[in-house]
Design an enzyme around this catalytic site. Structure first.
Site, PDB file in Angstrom:
ATOM      1  N   LYS A 126      10.838   8.838  -5.215  1.00 30.78           N
ATOM      2  CA  LYS A 126       9.772   7.929  -5.668  1.00 30.78           C
ATOM      3  C   LYS A 126       9.854   7.849  -7.178  1.00 30.78           C
ATOM      4  O   LYS A 126      10.359   8.772  -7.826  1.00 30.78           O
ATOM      5  CB  LYS A 126       8.401   8.485  -5.276  1.00 30.78           C
ATOM      6  CG  LYS A 126       7.309   7.445  -5.255  1.00 30.78           C
ATOM      7  CD  LYS A 126       7.226   6.749  -3.918  1.00 30.78           C
ATOM      8  CE  LYS A 126       6.297   5.567  -3.935  1.00 30.78           C
ATOM      9  NZ  LYS A 126       6.117   5.025  -2.566  1.00 30.78           N
ATOM     10  N   ASP A 166       6.214  -0.686  -4.622  1.00 32.18           N
ATOM     11  CA  ASP A 166       5.015   0.061  -4.231  1.00 32.18           C
ATOM     12  C   ASP A 166       3.885  -0.615  -5.021  1.00 32.18           C
ATOM     13  O   ASP A 166       4.036  -1.787  -5.409  1.00 32.18           O
ATOM     14  CB  ASP A 166       5.172   1.563  -4.575  1.00 32.18           C
ATOM     15  CG  ASP A 166       4.098   2.430  -3.912  1.00 32.18           C
ATOM     16  OD1 ASP A 166       4.229   2.726  -2.720  1.00 32.18           O
ATOM     17  OD2 ASP A 166       3.104   2.786  -4.566  1.00 32.18           O
TER      18      ASP A 166
HETATM   19  P1  NDP Z   1      -0.115  -3.731  -4.110  1.00 32.13           P
HETATM   20  O1  NDP Z   1       0.062  -3.479  -5.557  1.00 32.13           O
HETATM   21  O2  NDP Z   1       0.468  -4.936  -3.499  1.00 32.13           O
HETATM   22  O3  NDP Z   1      -1.664  -3.692  -3.733  1.00 32.13           O
HETATM   23  C1  NDP Z   1      -2.442  -2.583  -4.008  1.00 32.13           C
HETATM   24  C2  NDP Z   1      -3.865  -2.866  -3.556  1.00 32.13           C
HETATM   25  O4  NDP Z   1      -4.603  -1.646  -3.603  1.00 32.13           O
HETATM   26  C3  NDP Z   1      -4.575  -3.842  -4.465  1.00 32.13           C
HETATM   27  O5  NDP Z   1      -5.524  -4.561  -3.744  1.00 32.13           O
HETATM   28  C4  NDP Z   1      -5.244  -2.899  -5.475  1.00 32.13           C
HETATM   29  O6  NDP Z   1      -6.382  -3.435  -6.127  1.00 32.13           O
HETATM   30  C5  NDP Z   1      -5.663  -1.773  -4.566  1.00 32.13           C
HETATM   31  N1  NDP Z   1      -5.784  -0.552  -5.350  1.00 32.13           N
HETATM   32  C6  NDP Z   1      -4.830   0.022  -6.130  1.00 32.13           C
HETATM   33  N2  NDP Z   1      -5.307   1.102  -6.745  1.00 32.13           N
HETATM   34  C7  NDP Z   1      -6.590   1.208  -6.354  1.00 32.13           C
HETATM   35  C8  NDP Z   1      -7.614   2.116  -6.636  1.00 32.13           C
HETATM   36  N3  NDP Z   1      -7.414   3.163  -7.473  1.00 32.13           N
HETATM   37  N4  NDP Z   1      -8.832   1.928  -6.034  1.00 32.13           N
HETATM   38  C9  NDP Z   1      -9.034   0.886  -5.188  1.00 32.13           C
HETATM   39  N5  NDP Z   1      -8.080  -0.028  -4.892  1.00 32.13           N
HETATM   40  C10 NDP Z   1      -6.887   0.137  -5.459  1.00 32.13           C
HETATM   41  O7  NDP Z   1       0.440  -2.406  -3.393  1.00 32.13           O
HETATM   42  P2  NDP Z   1       0.883  -2.201  -1.873  1.00 32.13           P
HETATM   43  O8  NDP Z   1       0.056  -3.047  -0.979  1.00 32.13           O
HETATM   44  O9  NDP Z   1       2.340  -2.293  -1.832  1.00 32.13           O
HETATM   45  O10 NDP Z   1       0.515  -0.657  -1.674  1.00 32.13           O
HETATM   46  C11 NDP Z   1      -0.736  -0.234  -1.110  1.00 32.13           C
HETATM   47  C12 NDP Z   1      -0.580   1.164  -0.560  1.00 32.13           C
HETATM   48  O11 NDP Z   1       0.419   1.156   0.468  1.00 32.13           O
HETATM   49  C13 NDP Z   1      -0.127   2.234  -1.548  1.00 32.13           C
HETATM   50  O12 NDP Z   1      -0.706   3.474  -1.181  1.00 32.13           O
HETATM   51  C14 NDP Z   1       1.384   2.302  -1.323  1.00 32.13           C
HETATM   52  O13 NDP Z   1       1.910   3.551  -1.712  1.00 32.13           O
HETATM   53  C15 NDP Z   1       1.416   2.138   0.180  1.00 32.13           C
HETATM   54  N6  NDP Z   1       2.685   1.695   0.757  1.00 32.13           N
HETATM   55  C16 NDP Z   1       3.311   0.571   0.341  1.00 32.13           C
HETATM   56  C17 NDP Z   1       4.497   0.160   0.930  1.00 32.13           C
HETATM   57  C18 NDP Z   1       5.173  -1.116   0.573  1.00 32.13           C
HETATM   58  O14 NDP Z   1       6.164  -1.442   1.228  1.00 32.13           O
HETATM   59  N7  NDP Z   1       4.686  -1.883  -0.398  1.00 32.13           N
HETATM   60  C19 NDP Z   1       5.130   0.970   1.966  1.00 32.13           C
HETATM   61  C20 NDP Z   1       4.337   2.096   2.412  1.00 32.13           C
HETATM   62  C21 NDP Z   1       3.178   2.440   1.792  1.00 32.13           C
HETATM   63  P3  NDP Z   1      -6.267  -3.873  -7.673  1.00 32.13           P
HETATM   64  O15 NDP Z   1      -5.484  -5.155  -7.653  1.00 32.13           O
HETATM   65  O16 NDP Z   1      -7.669  -4.033  -8.136  1.00 32.13           O
HETATM   66  O17 NDP Z   1      -5.536  -2.769  -8.384  1.00 32.13           O
HETATM   67  O1  2IT Z   2       5.726   4.294   0.323  1.00 27.91           O
HETATM   68  C1  2IT Z   2       6.690   3.638   0.776  1.00 27.91           C
HETATM   69  O2  2IT Z   2       7.227   3.924   1.853  1.00 27.91           O
HETATM   70  C2  2IT Z   2       7.164   2.490   0.004  1.00 27.91           C
HETATM   71  N1  2IT Z   2       6.587   2.178  -1.034  1.00 27.91           N
HETATM   72  C3  2IT Z   2       8.373   1.726   0.471  1.00 27.91           C
HETATM   73  C4  2IT Z   2       9.626   2.406   0.026  1.00 27.91           C
HETATM   74  C5  2IT Z   2      10.902   1.645   0.306  1.00 27.91           C
HETATM   75  O3  2IT Z   2      11.933   2.170  -0.113  1.00 27.91           O
HETATM   76  O4  2IT Z   2      10.892   0.578   0.922  1.00 27.91           O
END
Ligand code: NDP
Ligand code: 2IT
Length: 447
Positions: A126, A166
């Site tokens: 990461k 992420d």
């Molecule tokens: P994005 O940046 O696309 O979206 C993040 C969302 O979470 C936004 O709505 C943001 O709001 C909100 N958020 C972030 N920080 C906070 C906080 N401290 N309190 C409240 N809301 C918050 O990220 P992703 O959708 O990609 O990621 C979301 C989660 O999913 C994370 O935990 C990530 O690690 C996990 N994840 C992502 C993957 C991927 O493929 N993208 C894969 C697996 C897990 P704001 O805009 O106000 O910051």
């Molecule tokens: O938390 C996660 O699994 C991710 N942000 C996706 C990682 C990836 O390599 O696609």
């Protein structure tokens, strides 16, 4: 057994005392994996878990960049290369002001188990930066990404370490990062996943984490003869994972009641349908607006500032925003309101107290390392397509994603089913993820 776990955690805390998120993630794994190790002789006396909590490599570097006004800024960049026993390091990059070594180490540690669960040959890593893309122009984001890759490029490669997105890192950032890697190395390779369709990206990768989470939750519901049809669903976040979780819930006949961001949540009593979701996607992905703006267009909705959506009555809850966004009190409220299933789209969104409540109430609960593994699994499929220099159809990738999520669900049941028939998905995911990595580490010797 308690003593063994305590002894182990004391050592972890001595070395990493100032890293609360990392300790939280390790504690959860230790509680389930140490009893398993004790019962399985081949792992005894090998200190495998102690080796797994120490990153193989932790890289920290300066990222200096110039904003539109000509002012110079300095951010901190990181890459944590946690474990490469079963494949090249693989995992996302997070750009958010809260990023520090503790948060990235917890994410890298979780990633090792998650990637193992996918059945694909990927180690865990990461990275990211405390850079905040919010409020920055596209040019500023580009300059930052280029400066970040100027250093990161020497540590990664398609057979070494393959980053992805992420929080705060989406298609725009991956484009800028890829462009700089290609320029410096003079190589067009699958060094990043989440790429655009016309330059090596995979169909379904943008959708995969959210879709996969809902496929997994559907398998959980099916263990009770239920499905999403007619179910009310609360979702937190409004980014990549939340958007496509909402889309898949709608495909399966559920009703999405909430979405959120760091300022609060919107509750639409009539449900967020496909048209409203398209508005949210445009608002968040193109206009980079705030979720509260939803209520300016849809009067059926209300905005609740500074709170999270877990106070809204629902059948299924999908936390898809960030770590520790659902605490013990939230869990009690969800249970009291009749929630039957919680599947994590985010990484570690439920606190240990919340998980304890879910287990006590014996409701369905899936940890992110199992339920959100569809994103990285599809990244693995993107790597395969890049190596083969072909691209699979939407149907092909979606069907592989469904199969992988179903396999992960089976693994959780195999290792997590308790005597009374209740499935402890946390235990199941941790042990199933551990076994594959531990066996590879045993085979490779003490390195
Ligand atoms: P994005 O940046 O696309 O979206 C993040 C969302 O979470 C936004 O709505 C943001 O709001 C909100 N958020 C972030 N920080 C906070 C906080 N401290 N309190 C409240 N809301 C918050 O990220 P992703 O959708 O990609 O990621 C979301 C989660 O999913 C994370 O935990 C990530 O690690 C996990 N994840 C992502 C993957 C991927 O493929 N993208 C894969 C697996 C897990 P704001 O805009 O106000 O910051
Ligand atoms: O938390 C996660 O699994 C991710 N942000 C996706 C990682 C990836 O390599 O696609």
């Amino acid at each position: 057994m308690e003593d063994k776990i305590k002894l182990f955690m004391d050592e972890v805390k001595t070395r990493n005392g100032h890293e609360p998120e990392f300790i939280q993630a390790v504690q959860e794994v230790a509680e389930t994996v140490i009893p398993y190790i004790a019962k399985h002789k081949i792992y005894n006396g090998k200190n495998i878990l102690l080796r797994m909590v120490e990153p193989e490599r932790l890289i920290s570097f300066r990222v200096a960049w110039v904003d539109d006004k000509g002012d110079i800024h300095v951010n901190r960049g990181y890459r944590i290369q946690m474990n490469s026993a079963i494949g090249p390091y693989k995992g996302g990059l997070r750009f958010h002001p809260s990023v520090n070594a503790s948060i990235l180490k917890f994410l890298a540690f979780e990633q090792v188990f998650k990637n193992s669960l996918t059945t694909l040959p990927m180690g865990g890593g990461k990275g990211g930066s405390d850079f905040d893309p919010k409020g920055k122009s596209d040019d500023e984001v580009m300059r930052f990404c280029h400066a970040f890759m100027l250093e990161l490029n020497r540590h990664i490669g398609p057979n070494t370490d393959v980053p992805a997105g992420d929080i705060g890192v989406g298609a725009r950032e991956i484009g800028f990062l890829f462009g700089m890697y290609k320029k410096i190395r003079n190589e067009f390779t699958g060094v990043l996943t989440g790429k655009g369709r016309s330059w090596g990206g995979s169909l379904i990768r943008p959708e995969a984490t959210g879709y996969g989470t809902v496929y997994f939750a559907n398998s959980m519901l099916q263990t009770q003869g239920k499905d999403f049809k007619g179910k009310t669903v609360t979702i937190s976040g409004s980014g990549n994972v939340a958007q496509f979780a909402a889309e898949k819930v709608l495909h399966l006949g559920g009703k999405v009641l909430t979405l959120s961001d760091s300022q609060g949540y919107i509750y639409d009593k009539e449900g967020i349908d496909e048209e409203k979701l398209a508005f949210v996607m445009d608002l968040k992905n193109n206009k980079r607006g705030r979720i509260s703006e939803y209520t300016e267009v849809y009067t059926s909705a209300t905005f609740h500032k500074g709170v999270n959506p877990w106070e809204v009555k629902c059948d299924v809850a999908l936390p898809c925003a960030t770590q520790n966004e659902l605490d013990g009190e939230d869990a009690k409220t969800l249970i009291k309101n009749g929630c039957i299933c919680v599947a994590e789209g985010a990484n570690m969104p439920s606190t240990p107290e919340a998980i304890h409540e879910f287990h006590q109430a014996k409701i369905l609960f899936a940890p992110g390392k199992a339920s959100n593994a569809g994103g990285v699994a599809t990244s693995g499929l993107e790597m395969s397509q890049n190596s083969l220099r072909i691209s699979w159809s939407r149907e092909e990738v979606d069907s592989r994603l469904k199969d992988i999520m179903s396999d992960i669900h089976d693994s959780c049941i195999a290792y997590g089913k308790e005597d009374d028939g209740y499935c402890n998905y946390v235990k199941g995911a941790n042990i199933a993820g551990f076994v594959k990595v531990a066996d590879a580490m045993l085979a490779q010797g003490v390195i």
